[in-house]
Scaffold this active site. Sequence first.
Site, PDB file in Angstrom:
ATOM      1  N   LYS A  10    -117.815 -20.886  61.507  1.00  0.00           N
ATOM      2  CA  LYS A  10    -118.341 -21.227  60.179  1.00  0.00           C
ATOM      3  C   LYS A  10    -117.471 -22.264  59.456  1.00  0.00           C
ATOM      4  CE  LYS A  10    -120.439 -16.653  59.499  1.00  0.00           C
ATOM      5  NZ  LYS A  10    -120.342 -15.457  58.627  1.00  0.00           N
ATOM      6  N   TYR A  50    -130.563 -16.536  57.725  1.00  0.00           N
ATOM      7  CA  TYR A  50    -130.059 -15.314  57.089  1.00  0.00           C
ATOM      8  C   TYR A  50    -131.148 -14.559  56.325  1.00  0.00           C
ATOM      9  CZ  TYR A  50    -125.137 -16.272  58.167  1.00  0.00           C
ATOM     10  OH  TYR A  50    -123.934 -16.443  58.811  1.00  0.00           O
ATOM     11  N   ASN A 113    -115.761 -15.671  56.353  1.00  0.00           N
ATOM     12  CA  ASN A 113    -115.170 -14.840  57.404  1.00  0.00           C
ATOM     13  C   ASN A 113    -115.169 -15.501  58.786  1.00  0.00           C
ATOM     14  OD1 ASN A 113    -117.852 -14.604  57.933  1.00  0.00           O
ATOM     15  ND2 ASN A 113    -117.945 -12.377  57.851  1.00  0.00           N
ATOM     16  N   HIS A 116    -119.576 -15.819  63.157  1.00  0.00           N
ATOM     17  CA  HIS A 116    -120.766 -14.965  63.179  1.00  0.00           C
ATOM     18  C   HIS A 116    -121.044 -14.582  64.623  1.00  0.00           C
ATOM     19  CE1 HIS A 116    -124.997 -13.718  62.673  1.00  0.00           C
ATOM     20  NE2 HIS A 116    -125.213 -14.410  63.785  1.00  0.00           N
ATOM     21  N   GLU A 127    -131.885 -15.701  67.396  1.00  0.00           N
ATOM     22  CA  GLU A 127    -130.942 -16.658  66.792  1.00  0.00           C
ATOM     23  C   GLU A 127    -130.701 -17.869  67.703  1.00  0.00           C
ATOM     24  OE1 GLU A 127    -128.474 -13.319  64.175  1.00  0.00           O
ATOM     25  OE2 GLU A 127    -127.424 -14.447  65.748  1.00  0.00           O
TER      26      GLU A 127
HETATM   27  P1  CMP Z   1    -122.318 -12.761  59.222  1.00  0.00           P
HETATM   28  O1  CMP Z   1    -121.899 -11.909  60.368  1.00  0.00           O
HETATM   29  O2  CMP Z   1    -122.570 -14.198  59.515  1.00  0.00           O
HETATM   30  O3  CMP Z   1    -123.649 -12.157  58.550  1.00  0.00           O
HETATM   31  C1  CMP Z   1    -123.914 -12.184  57.181  1.00  0.00           C
HETATM   32  C2  CMP Z   1    -122.822 -12.784  56.365  1.00  0.00           C
HETATM   33  O4  CMP Z   1    -122.883 -12.477  54.987  1.00  0.00           O
HETATM   34  C3  CMP Z   1    -121.486 -12.202  56.819  1.00  0.00           C
HETATM   35  O5  CMP Z   1    -121.167 -12.672  58.092  1.00  0.00           O
HETATM   36  C4  CMP Z   1    -120.609 -12.635  55.671  1.00  0.00           C
HETATM   37  O6  CMP Z   1    -120.297 -14.023  55.733  1.00  0.00           O
HETATM   38  C5  CMP Z   1    -121.558 -12.393  54.502  1.00  0.00           C
HETATM   39  N1  CMP Z   1    -121.396 -11.052  53.944  1.00  0.00           N
HETATM   40  C6  CMP Z   1    -121.776  -9.893  54.495  1.00  0.00           C
HETATM   41  N2  CMP Z   1    -121.522  -8.841  53.690  1.00  0.00           N
HETATM   42  C7  CMP Z   1    -120.963  -9.357  52.596  1.00  0.00           C
HETATM   43  C8  CMP Z   1    -120.487  -8.780  51.404  1.00  0.00           C
HETATM   44  N3  CMP Z   1    -120.535  -7.459  51.181  1.00  0.00           N
HETATM   45  N4  CMP Z   1    -119.956  -9.594  50.482  1.00  0.00           N
HETATM   46  C9  CMP Z   1    -119.910 -10.934  50.699  1.00  0.00           C
HETATM   47  N5  CMP Z   1    -120.371 -11.556  51.818  1.00  0.00           N
HETATM   48  C10 CMP Z   1    -120.883 -10.775  52.760  1.00  0.00           C
END
Ligand code: CMP
Length: 141
Positions: A10, A50, A113, A116, A127
Amino acid sequence: MIQRTLALIKPDAVKSNYIGSIINIAEKSGLKVVALQMFHFTQKQARGFYAVHEGKHFFDGLLQYITESPLVAIVFEGEDAVTSWRNLMGATDPQKAAEGTIRKLYAESMTRNSVHGSDSVENAEIEINYVFGGRYINGLA
Ligand code: CMP
């Protein structure tokens, strides 16, 4: 069982020069790169990717983040690739991620984070199709 999964490196990780380090972790664990591209999600594409999170409190922030700069999408193939890649990523919240996981090493926050990974074989197929469409994937026509 040999599976394929969709991984994203990301925007935060791309900006911080972690593309190679993250791919290296996956390759060392035995996952194989069978497709790879760098691109910039449009708002519309990100919303579609998403869609399951639409309406959640973090959705707007997630869209803002995932569209802020280019990212890298990879199809990894290997034994139990879906679970293997998720284990390498670590928990969504980097503060809860285990030592040595990608998120523990590189992630900035719950939203930013770094990576993914598809959460099931079914979603991996959806996906992969969403990102790579009919383009060539090594081993597939
Ligand atoms: P990802 O695995 O790409 O799937 C959904 C994304 O939403 C996740 O990684 C994070 O980047 C974001 N995300 C999921 N839960 C939260 C949360 N509680 N607060 C903020 N961001 C979130």
